[in-house]
Write an enzyme that holds these catalytic residues in place. Structure first.
Site, mmCIF file in Angstrom:
data_model
loop_
_atom_site.group_PDB
_atom_site.id
_atom_site.type_symbol
_atom_site.label_atom_id
_atom_site.label_comp_id
_atom_site.label_asym_id
_atom_site.label_seq_id
_atom_site.Cartn_x
_atom_site.Cartn_y
_atom_site.Cartn_z
ATOM 1 N N TYR A 134 -2.746 -1.515 10.254
ATOM 2 C CA TYR A 134 -2.576 -1.722 8.597
ATOM 3 C C TYR A 134 -1.479 -1.097 8.033
ATOM 4 O O TYR A 134 -0.755 -1.935 7.179
ATOM 5 C CB TYR A 134 -3.902 -0.913 8.155
ATOM 6 C CG TYR A 134 -3.913 -0.619 6.615
ATOM 7 C CD1 TYR A 134 -4.487 -2.057 5.993
ATOM 8 C CD2 TYR A 134 -3.311 0.133 5.815
ATOM 9 C CE1 TYR A 134 -4.503 -1.839 4.718
ATOM 10 C CE2 TYR A 134 -3.594 0.124 4.391
ATOM 11 C CZ TYR A 134 -3.961 -0.879 3.717
ATOM 12 O OH TYR A 134 -4.175 -1.086 2.435
ATOM 13 N N SER A 136 0.726 -1.174 0.093
ATOM 14 C CA SER A 136 -0.154 0.049 0.103
ATOM 15 C C SER A 136 0.662 1.290 -0.047
ATOM 16 O O SER A 136 2.216 1.259 0.239
ATOM 17 C CB SER A 136 -0.904 -0.080 1.200
ATOM 18 O OG SER A 136 -1.545 1.137 1.412
#
Length: 254
Positions: A152, A139
């Site tokens: 995350y 990401s």
């Protein structure tokens, strides 16, 4: 150029969104695809849409037993494993001081440990087949510090690092390992959170918009293909320039 003819690819989290689009593009490029997900109904529908070159299995990526079952199925059904896309994951947003230890561990178990188990599981089959390509979906949050991403963000930085380790350990076995780092992307999950697609809808990026699944998936298929035969250990940001730096307003003629 991104020819996947004769290759078998496992794509986790492939029932919808980015994973489903990666499966579509891989099949279009000639691959046979095993789609896995916990979303059984959507996964079956995606596989049915793609026809004879796709299969679906329910799959908990935190389970070693499930991973062995998926790998054995791919080898039995399609004759080997040549590509793996570790796309499954959970996206959460909490402040560091608010996130519970239990939740933090749960996110890392899915987003990072699941990637580790998947990589470990397919190595033998890829070696038997003369090599392969592993694409780990990290990401933009794995390239910069991003607020509200305690578990995350940590998991995606971990995926980035694990990719580097895989690349240096597996290169002589002709197994390439790369990471893709999407920015904000328009998917069913982000749409439900109010994200809109279109020009000017996401001014945080230099391109002024969110990405779309086909744009991320095309980068994944490139890395799976022999067009990327000399690419390993790379971090490919597909984020509209988000991680490059702050945007500035440009006016034509000035």
């Amino acid at each position: 150029m991104n020819d996947l003819t004769g290759k078998t690819v496992i794509i986790t989290g492939g029932a919808r969104g980015l994973g489903a689009e990666a499966a579509r593009q891989a099949v279009a490029a000639g691959a046979r695809v095993v789609i896995t997900d916990v979303l059984a109904d959507q996964g079956e529908a995606t596989a049915a849409e793609l026809g004879d070159h796709a299969r679906f299995l329910t799959h908990d990526v935190t389970s070693e037993e499930d991973w062995r079952r998926v790998a054995d199925f791919a080898c039995a059904e399609f004759g080997g494993i040549h590509g793996l896309v570790n796309n499954a994951g959970v996206s959460t947003g909490q402040l560091l001081e608010s996130e519970s230890v239990e939740h933090f561990r749960k996110v890392l178990d899915t987003n990072l440990t699941g990637v580790f188990i998947g990589m470990k599981t397919v190595i033998a089959a890829m070696k038997d087949g003369g090599g392969g390509s592993i694409v780990n979906i990290s990401s933009a949050a794995g390239l910069m510090g991003l607020a509200l991403t305690a578990g995350y963000g940590a998991s995606k930085w971990g995926v980035r690092g694990l990719t580097k380790i895989g690349a240096v350990e597996l290169g002589t076995a002709r197994i390439r390992v790369n990471s893709v780092h999407p920015g904000m992307t328009y998917t069913p999950m982000t749409a439900s959170a109010g994200i809109e697609k279109g020009e000017g809808k996401y001014p945080n990026t230099p391109m002024g918009r969110v990405g779309e699944p086909h744009e991320i998936a095309s980068a994944v298929v490139y890395l799976l293909s022999d067009a990327a035969s000399y690419v390993t250990g790379a971090e490919l940001a597909v984020d509209g320039g988000w991680t490059t730096g702050p945007t500035v307003q440009y006016v034509m003629g000035q």
